[in-house]
Design a protein around this motif. Structure first.
Motif, PDB file in Angstrom:
ATOM      1  N   ALA A  82      23.874  19.757 -42.471  1.00  0.00           N
ATOM      2  CA  ALA A  82      22.711  18.880 -43.135  1.00  0.00           C
ATOM      3  C   ALA A  82      23.361  17.962 -44.004  1.00  0.00           C
ATOM      4  O   ALA A  82      23.058  16.849 -44.114  1.00  0.00           O
ATOM      5  CB  ALA A  82      21.905  20.275 -44.002  1.00  0.00           C
ATOM      6  N   GLY A  83      24.256  18.474 -44.823  1.00  0.00           N
ATOM      7  CA  GLY A  83      25.137  17.530 -45.601  1.00  0.00           C
ATOM      8  C   GLY A  83      25.680  16.355 -44.840  1.00  0.00           C
ATOM      9  O   GLY A  83      25.435  14.990 -45.387  1.00  0.00           O
ATOM     10  N   ALA A  84      26.287  16.488 -43.853  1.00  0.00           N
ATOM     11  CA  ALA A  84      26.847  15.540 -43.146  1.00  0.00           C
ATOM     12  C   ALA A  84      26.050  14.497 -42.601  1.00  0.00           C
ATOM     13  O   ALA A  84      26.122  13.346 -42.593  1.00  0.00           O
ATOM     14  CB  ALA A  84      28.062  16.011 -42.179  1.00  0.00           C
ATOM     15  N   SER A  85      24.881  15.219 -42.080  1.00  0.00           N
ATOM     16  CA  SER A  85      23.793  14.453 -41.458  1.00  0.00           C
ATOM     17  C   SER A  85      23.371  13.443 -42.483  1.00  0.00           C
ATOM     18  O   SER A  85      23.059  12.398 -42.167  1.00  0.00           O
ATOM     19  CB  SER A  85      22.658  15.335 -41.031  1.00  0.00           C
ATOM     20  N   VAL A  86      23.183  13.863 -43.697  1.00  0.00           N
ATOM     21  CA  VAL A  86      22.384  13.148 -44.690  1.00  0.00           C
ATOM     22  C   VAL A  86      23.489  12.109 -45.414  1.00  0.00           C
ATOM     23  O   VAL A  86      23.232  11.000 -45.418  1.00  0.00           O
ATOM     24  CB  VAL A  86      21.888  13.813 -45.872  1.00  0.00           C
ATOM     25  N   SER A  87      24.683  12.569 -45.770  1.00  0.00           N
ATOM     26  CA  SER A  87      25.670  11.926 -46.408  1.00  0.00           C
ATOM     27  C   SER A  87      25.187  11.039 -47.578  1.00  0.00           C
ATOM     28  O   SER A  87      24.146  11.246 -47.967  1.00  0.00           O
ATOM     29  CB  SER A  87      26.607  11.304 -45.225  1.00  0.00           C
ATOM     30  N   GLY A  88      25.955  10.083 -47.806  1.00  0.00           N
ATOM     31  CA  GLY A  88      25.621   9.317 -48.951  1.00  0.00           C
ATOM     32  C   GLY A  88      24.743   8.106 -48.454  1.00  0.00           C
ATOM     33  O   GLY A  88      24.149   7.603 -48.952  1.00  0.00           O
ATOM     34  N   GLN A 129      29.898  20.271 -51.449  1.00  0.00           N
ATOM     35  CA  GLN A 129      29.694  18.804 -51.267  1.00  0.00           C
ATOM     36  C   GLN A 129      28.310  18.672 -50.949  1.00  0.00           C
ATOM     37  O   GLN A 129      27.406  17.975 -51.577  1.00  0.00           O
ATOM     38  CB  GLN A 129      30.583  18.039 -50.370  1.00  0.00           C
ATOM     39  N   THR A 130      27.676  19.468 -50.183  1.00  0.00           N
ATOM     40  CA  THR A 130      26.339  19.253 -49.580  1.00  0.00           C
ATOM     41  C   THR A 130      25.310  19.825 -50.851  1.00  0.00           C
ATOM     42  O   THR A 130      24.514  19.110 -51.062  1.00  0.00           O
ATOM     43  CB  THR A 130      25.974  20.272 -48.501  1.00  0.00           C
ATOM     44  N   VAL A 131      25.693  20.893 -51.515  1.00  0.00           N
ATOM     45  CA  VAL A 131      25.022  21.286 -52.520  1.00  0.00           C
ATOM     46  C   VAL A 131      24.760  20.634 -53.608  1.00  0.00           C
ATOM     47  O   VAL A 131      23.851  20.044 -54.098  1.00  0.00           O
ATOM     48  CB  VAL A 131      25.418  22.660 -53.115  1.00  0.00           C
ATOM     49  N   LEU A 132      26.092  19.813 -53.981  1.00  0.00           N
ATOM     50  CA  LEU A 132      26.128  18.864 -55.087  1.00  0.00           C
ATOM     51  C   LEU A 132      25.423  17.544 -54.680  1.00  0.00           C
ATOM     52  O   LEU A 132      24.744  17.143 -55.587  1.00  0.00           O
ATOM     53  CB  LEU A 132      27.608  18.349 -55.387  1.00  0.00           C
ATOM     54  N   LEU A 133      25.412  17.284 -53.328  1.00  0.00           N
ATOM     55  CA  LEU A 133      24.666  16.010 -52.975  1.00  0.00           C
ATOM     56  C   LEU A 133      23.235  16.322 -53.104  1.00  0.00           C
ATOM     57  O   LEU A 133      22.493  15.361 -53.728  1.00  0.00           O
ATOM     58  CB  LEU A 133      25.035  15.680 -51.539  1.00  0.00           C
ATOM     59  N   GLY A 134      22.732  17.479 -52.688  1.00  0.00           N
ATOM     60  CA  GLY A 134      21.261  17.580 -52.681  1.00  0.00           C
ATOM     61  C   GLY A 134      20.925  17.534 -54.342  1.00  0.00           C
ATOM     62  O   GLY A 134      19.978  17.024 -54.728  1.00  0.00           O
ATOM     63  N   ALA A 135      21.705  18.296 -55.233  1.00  0.00           N
ATOM     64  CA  ALA A 135      21.433  18.233 -56.575  1.00  0.00           C
ATOM     65  C   ALA A 135      21.090  16.766 -56.972  1.00  0.00           C
ATOM     66  O   ALA A 135      20.633  16.331 -57.874  1.00  0.00           O
ATOM     67  CB  ALA A 135      22.475  19.052 -57.393  1.00  0.00           C
ATOM     68  N   PHE A 182      31.673  27.823 -56.739  1.00  0.00           N
ATOM     69  CA  PHE A 182      31.965  26.452 -57.180  1.00  0.00           C
ATOM     70  C   PHE A 182      30.502  25.321 -56.805  1.00  0.00           C
ATOM     71  O   PHE A 182      30.272  24.620 -57.736  1.00  0.00           O
ATOM     72  CB  PHE A 182      32.854  25.958 -55.952  1.00  0.00           C
ATOM     73  N   SER A 183      29.558  25.880 -56.183  1.00  0.00           N
ATOM     74  CA  SER A 183      28.502  25.050 -55.899  1.00  0.00           C
ATOM     75  C   SER A 183      27.561  25.337 -57.157  1.00  0.00           C
ATOM     76  O   SER A 183      27.096  24.580 -57.707  1.00  0.00           O
ATOM     77  CB  SER A 183      27.633  25.512 -54.487  1.00  0.00           C
ATOM     78  N   ILE A 184      27.529  26.674 -57.671  1.00  0.00           N
ATOM     79  CA  ILE A 184      26.740  26.805 -58.733  1.00  0.00           C
ATOM     80  C   ILE A 184      27.187  25.973 -60.140  1.00  0.00           C
ATOM     81  O   ILE A 184      26.416  25.266 -60.754  1.00  0.00           O
ATOM     82  CB  ILE A 184      26.588  28.451 -59.153  1.00  0.00           C
ATOM     83  N   TRP A 185      28.365  26.073 -60.176  1.00  0.00           N
ATOM     84  CA  TRP A 185      28.774  25.321 -61.456  1.00  0.00           C
ATOM     85  C   TRP A 185      28.916  23.950 -61.338  1.00  0.00           C
ATOM     86  O   TRP A 185      28.875  23.179 -62.191  1.00  0.00           O
ATOM     87  CB  TRP A 185      30.463  25.816 -61.731  1.00  0.00           C
ATOM     88  N   ALA A 186      29.130  23.424 -59.996  1.00  0.00           N
ATOM     89  CA  ALA A 186      28.942  21.825 -59.917  1.00  0.00           C
ATOM     90  C   ALA A 186      27.626  21.447 -60.169  1.00  0.00           C
ATOM     91  O   ALA A 186      27.517  20.283 -60.624  1.00  0.00           O
ATOM     92  CB  ALA A 186      29.358  21.625 -58.274  1.00  0.00           C
ATOM     93  N   VAL A 187      26.601  22.341 -59.874  1.00  0.00           N
ATOM     94  CA  VAL A 187      25.068  21.864 -60.196  1.00  0.00           C
ATOM     95  C   VAL A 187      24.774  22.091 -61.630  1.00  0.00           C
ATOM     96  O   VAL A 187      24.611  21.326 -62.347  1.00  0.00           O
ATOM     97  CB  VAL A 187      24.273  22.262 -59.090  1.00  0.00           C
TER      98      VAL A 187
END
Lengths: 637, 149
Positions: A49-55, A185-191, B17-22
Motif C-alpha cells: 500500500a505504501g509503495a503504491s501511494v508513495s509520495g 515508512q507506510t505508517v508514517l506516510l499515512g500519518a 517504531f511506527s507508534i513512536w514515529a507517529v
C-alpha cells in the motif's frame, strides 16, 4: 533548519539501524533478494500500500487539485484503482511462483512464456520506476529541502544526501530492509497525509470554512471548470497541440488516469514484495482494508481536502505550508513524505538491480556468476542507478519527469501477459508478446518521450500528449488488447511450454473457484463494470450535478463531484471486499503447493556462447548508435 | 538465528517504531508548539500524544508477551533525565513563563506517575519495588546479574 537537520539525522539513524538488522538476518548475501521469502503478510500488506501511494499521490493529486480543482475526479478513486490489480493477480501470482520456485516477475514471465522480450520489458519498467518515477519524486523533495533550508542546502547537495541514505539501506539490507523499514515508512506516510490535511484545514479555519470558501469560488461562473468534468471526451489533438474546451479533465481522462494507476500493482515492484512474502494470507485484508480502505479513504478525503485548501489559498500548497509551519511540524511532515518516496525508490532500485543482473546479465553473459558475486554486482548496479538518478535530478529534471511519466502506463501494458498467466489461459505466447509490443508503441506515440525521440529523427507527429484527452495507458491498452484477442484466436493450437501447462493445471484445476463463487460471476462482472462506468468512466458526468439542488445548492455541503467521489470510494471498497473474499480472488488459501519438477535438461558450457553474445551486443550497440546519428543528422531538427 | 525465531522481535520492532514515529513525534511537536505559544492546553494535548504512544507501546509489549528492551529503557530514562535537567535549569534561571512551567510539570509528572503505574501493574506493588532494591545475596555467582524477586 536545526529541527529539520535533527529529524533527518534521526531518520538516517533509524534507516541504518534497520539496514543493519536486515543485513545480519540476510547473512550478508544469502537472502538479499527476497528476504528468504519470510516477510510477514501484514508487513507485506503495508509495504504494497505504501509503495503504491508513495509520495507521488500526495504531491501529485494535491497539486492537481490545487491547480485544476475537481475536474479530475478519477483521482478520488486512486485507492480502489490501485487495489484492483492486486486483487486480480497477487494470490495467483504468489502460488505460481511458489510452485515454480521463482521470486520475481521476470522469472515467472520467462518460465511461462519463454520470452526474453517480456523479461527485458519487465526489467525496463523496473528501471523506469527506479530512476524516472522515484527520481522525479526524490528531485521534488530535494527542491523542497533546499527551499526549507532557505538555500543553505543546495538542490544538488540535498539530492546527493537523500540518495546516499537510500543507497545505504538498499545495498546493505536488500529486500528485508525494504520490507521492515517499508512498514514503518507506510505508517508514517499515512500519518503525515492526515497531518498535512489537518494543518491546511486548521489554517483555513475548519472543514466548514473550507466548503464555504469552495462554495464562494463555485458561485463565480468563471470558475465552473474547477467543479465540473469537461464532458465525456473531447476530440482534441492532445496537450501541446490543441487545448481542450474548459480543461483537459474529461470523464475518459479520469478513466485513463485510473488505468495508469492500475499499472503499479502489475509492475515488477509489486510482484517483488508479494513474492518475498511468507504466505498469501494477508493479500485480501491488505488490498481491501489497507489499500482500498485506509489509503483509499486518506486519498479521497484528506489529500483532496489538502488540494482543495490550496485551491482556496495557494499559500496552503505543500511547499508553502511546510515553510509556514513551526519547524518541528514541517520537519516531521517532510520526513513522512521522504519516507513514502524512499519506500518506492528503494523497492524500485532493488527490483531493477536484480532484474538487470539476475535476469539479463547472468543468464545471457555470465552464467557462472556465484551467488555472492551476483549480490555484489547487484549492489554496484544499484549504486549506478542511484548515481544516474541523482545526476538527472540535478542536471536534467525535465527529461527525468518525461521518463518517470512512462513508468505507470508502460507497467499497465503488463496486464495482458499477467492475465494470461493467472486467469486467461487462452492468451497464447505470440499474442502476449505482440500485444505488449503494440502496447508499448501506443504509449510511446502518445507520450512526450516517444514524440521527442521521433522529432529528433525528423518525424513530427500531428498530435501532442494524450490526444482526445485519453491517457497514454488507454492508447497502449486498446491496441494491446485488440492484438492479444486476434492473435490468440489464430494461435490456439500452439502447445504451451511444460511450465505453462503445469501452471494452467494449477490455476484451473487445483485453484478452481468454488461453486458459490462461480454462481456470483455474473454479479461480479456487473458490479465491476458498473463501478468502472460510474466512478472513473463516462458516468462521472452525472457527478457534476448529482449532489446539487435547485440553483446549484450543494446538498451535502460538499462540491457535488467530491461527494460523488466519496460515495464511489465507499462503494468501491465494498467491491474490492466482494471480489477479494466472496469471489475468492484474494482470499486466504490453506493448501500445500508442491514444487514443480521441470524435465531434466542437459547443461552445457555456455562460456563461448556468452562471449559471442557480448560481442554481438557491443557491435549492435555501435551500429545502432551510428545509424541513429546518421539519421538524426540527415532528417533531424 | 532463524527467520522464524527472528520474526516476533522484528514484528514488534516495526510496530514500536511506527507508534513512536507517529504519536511520539507528533506529540513532541504539539508540546513544543504549546511552549512556543505559551499555551498549557496545547502542551497538554501533546503530552496526551506521548502518553498514547507509551500506552500503545505497552499494549504491543503485552501482545508479544515481553517488556521494554534494555535499549528502550536506557533511551527512555536517558531522555527523561536529560529533559528533566533542561527543565530544572530553565526553571532555576527564572526565564520560564507560567504556562511553560506548568506544561513542564504536567509532562514530567504524567510520565513519572505513568512509569510507576506501569511498574505496579506489570510487577505488582512489591515486585515494582524489587526492580530497584536488590539484596547482596541476590547476586548470582559468576554472571553478576541481579535476580528480581
Amino acid at each position: 533548519m536545526t529541527w529539520l537537520l535533527l529529524y533527518l539525522l534521526f531518520y538516517t539513524a533509524v534507516v541504518l539501524y534497520w539496514a543493519r538488522l536486515a543485513a545480519k538476518a540476510n547473512g550478508d548475501f544469502e537472502t538479499y533478494f527476497s528476504a528468504g521469502h519470510q516477510i510477514a503478510p501484514w508487513v507485506s500488506a503495508l509495504v504494497v500500500a505504501g509503495a503504491s501511494v508513495s509520495g507521488w499521490l500526495v504531491l501529485g493529486d494535491a497539486g492537481r487539485m490545487a491547480s485544476q480543482g475537481f475536474g479530475w475526479p478519477g483521482q478520488l478513486q486512486a485507492g480502489i484503482a490501485l487495489a484492483l490489480p492486486g486483487v486480480f493477480f497477487f494470490k495467483r501470482f504468489w502460488l505460481i511462483a511458489q510452485r515454480l520456485r521463482l521470486s520475481s516477475q521476470g522469472e515467472v514471465l520467462r518460465a511461462y512464456y519463454q520470452s526474453e522480450f517480456l523479461v527485458v520489458f519487465s526489467t525496463l519498467v523496473a528501471v523506469l520506476f527506479a530512476v524516472g518515477f522515484a527520481g522525479m519524486q526524490l528531485g521534488a523533495l530535494s527542491r523542497l529541502l533546499a527551499n526549507l533550508s532557505d538555500g543553505m542546502i543546495s538542490v544538488s547537495v540535498a539530492a546527493t544526501v537523500l540518495s546516499l541514505v537510500l543507497f545505504g539501506y538498499v545495498a546493505l539490507g536488500g529486500m528485508r530492509a525494504i520490507g521492515y523499514l517499508g512498514a514503518v515508512q507506510t505508517v508514517l506516510l499515512g500519518a503525515v497525509i492526515v497531518g498535512f490535511a489537518g494543518f491546511a484545514i486548521m489554517s483555513l479555519g475548519g472543514f466548514g470554512t473550507l466548503n464555504q470558501s469552495l462554495q464562494k469560488l463555485a458561485a463565480d461562473p468563471a470558475n465552473a471548470g474547477l467543479f465540473n468534468v469537461a464532458g465525456v471526451i473531447q476530440f482534441t489533438a492532445g496537450i501541446g497541440r490543441e487545448a481542450a474546451v474548459g480543461h483537459e479533465g474529461t470523464a475518459l481522462a479520469s478513466l485513463g488516469l485510473a488505468m495508469a494507476l492500475m499499472g503499479f500493482q502489475a509492475s515488477p515492484l509489486a510482484a517483488k514484495i508479494i513474492l518475498s512474502t511468507r504466505s498469501p494470507r494477508g493479500i485480501a485484508a491488505g488490498q481491501t482494508w489497507v489499500m482500498a480502505g485506509a489509503f483509499g479513504g486518506l486519498l479521497a478525503l484528506f489529500v483532496t481536502a489538502l488540494g482543495a485548501s490550496a485551491l482556496i489559498d495557494p499559500g496552503l500548497a505543500i511547499s508553502s505550508l511546510l515553510a509556514s509551519l513551526s519547524p518541528w511540524f514541517s520537519a516531521w511532515l517532510f520526513i513522512g513524505l521522504l519516507a513514502g518516496v524512499q519506500l518506492v525508490a528503494g523497492l524500485g532500485l532493488l527490483t531493477a538491480g536484480e532484474a538487470l543482473v539476475r535476469h539479463i546479465y547472468k543468464p545471457w553473459f555470465h552464467s557462472g556468476l556465484s551467488r555472492k558475486a551476483t549480490v555484489t554486482v547487484t549492489r554496484v548496479v544499484v549504486g549506478l542507478l542511484v548515481l544516474t538518478s541523482v545526476l538527472m535530478q540535478v542536471l536534467t529534471p525535465v527529461t527525468l519527469s518525461v521518463l518517470g511519466g512512462l513508468a505507470l502506463p508502460l507497467a499497465f501494458q503488463l496486464w495482458t501477459p499477467l492475465l494470461g498467466i493467472t486467469w486467461a489461459r487462452w492468451i497464447t505466447r505470440p499474442a502476449a508478446i505482440t500485444g505488449v509490443g503494440f502496447g508499448i508503441a501506443g504509449v510511446l506515440l502518445t507520450e512526450p518521450f516517444g514524440q521527442a525521440v521521433l522529432s529528433f529523427f525528423g518525424l513530427d507527429l500531428p498530435w501532442g500528449r494524450w490526444p482526445w484527452t485519453l491517457n497514454s495507458s488507454i492508447w497502449g491498452m486498446v491496441p494491446n488488447l485488440a492484438v492479444v484477442l486476434l492473435i490468440s484466436l489464430f494461435t490456439q493450437r500452439l502447445r504451451p511450454t511444460e511450465e505453462a501447462l503445469d501452471v494452467q493445471q494449477l490455476m484451473h484445476v487445483t485453484l478452481r473457484t468454488s461453486a458459490r463463487a462461480a454462481a456470483l460471476k455474473t454479479t461480479a462482472w456487473s458490479v465491476v463494470l458498473a463501478w468502472l462506468f460510474l466512478a472513473v468512466g463516462p458516468g462521472l458526468i452525472f457527478g457534476n450535478a448529482a449532489f446539487e439542488g435547485a440553483e446549484g445548492a450543494w446538498l451535502v455541503g460538499l462540491p457535488s463531484l467530491w461527494a460523488w467521489g466519496l460515495l464511489f470510494w465507499a462503494l468501491g471498497l465494498g467491491m474490492v471486499w466482494f471480489l477479494s473474499y466472496k469471489m475468492e480472488m484474494a482470499s486466504p488459501l490453506h493448501i500445500d503447493i508442491p514444487t514443480f519438477e521441470p524435465p531434466r535438461r542437459l547443461r552445457r558450457d555456455q562460456s563461448a556462447a556468452e562471449q559471442m553474445r557480448l560481442r554481438a551486443l557491443l557491435i549492435t550497440v555501435g551500429v545502432v548508435f551510428a545509424l541513429a546519428v546518421i539519421t538524426a543528422l540527415t532528417f533531424g531538427q | 538465528m532463524s527467520d522464524q525465531q527472528n520474526a516476533p522481535n522484528l514484528d514488534r520492532g516495526i510496530l514500536i517504531f511506527s507508534i513512536w514515529a507517529v504519536f511520539g513525534f507528533l506529540g513532541l511537536g504539539v508540546v513544543l508548539e504549546g511552549f512556543k505559544r505559551d499555551l498549557w492546553a496545547v502542551s497538554a494535548i501533546g503530552i496526551g500524544g506521548i502518553v498514547l504512544a507509551f500506552v500503545a507501546h505497552i499494549i504491543v509489549n503485552g501482545i508479544f508477551d515481553t517488556g521494554f528492551t534494555k535499549g528502550e529503557t536506557a533511551l527512555g530514562i536517558g531522555a527523561y533525565g536529560l529533559l528533566g535537567l533542561v527543565f530544572i535549569v530553565a526553571a532555576a534561571d527564572g526565564g520560564m513563563s507560567k504556562a511553560d512551567y506548568y506544561s513542564g510539570l504536567t509532562f514530567f509528572g504524567t510520565l513519572a506517575v505513568g512509569f510507576l503505574a506501569y511498574l505496579s501493574t506489570r510487577h505488582g506493588l512489591r515486585g515494582a519495588f524489587s526492580r530497584f532494591h536488590h539484596k547482596a545475596g541476590d547476586q548470582k555467582a559468576g554472571d553478576g546479574q541481579a535476580v528480581a524477586r
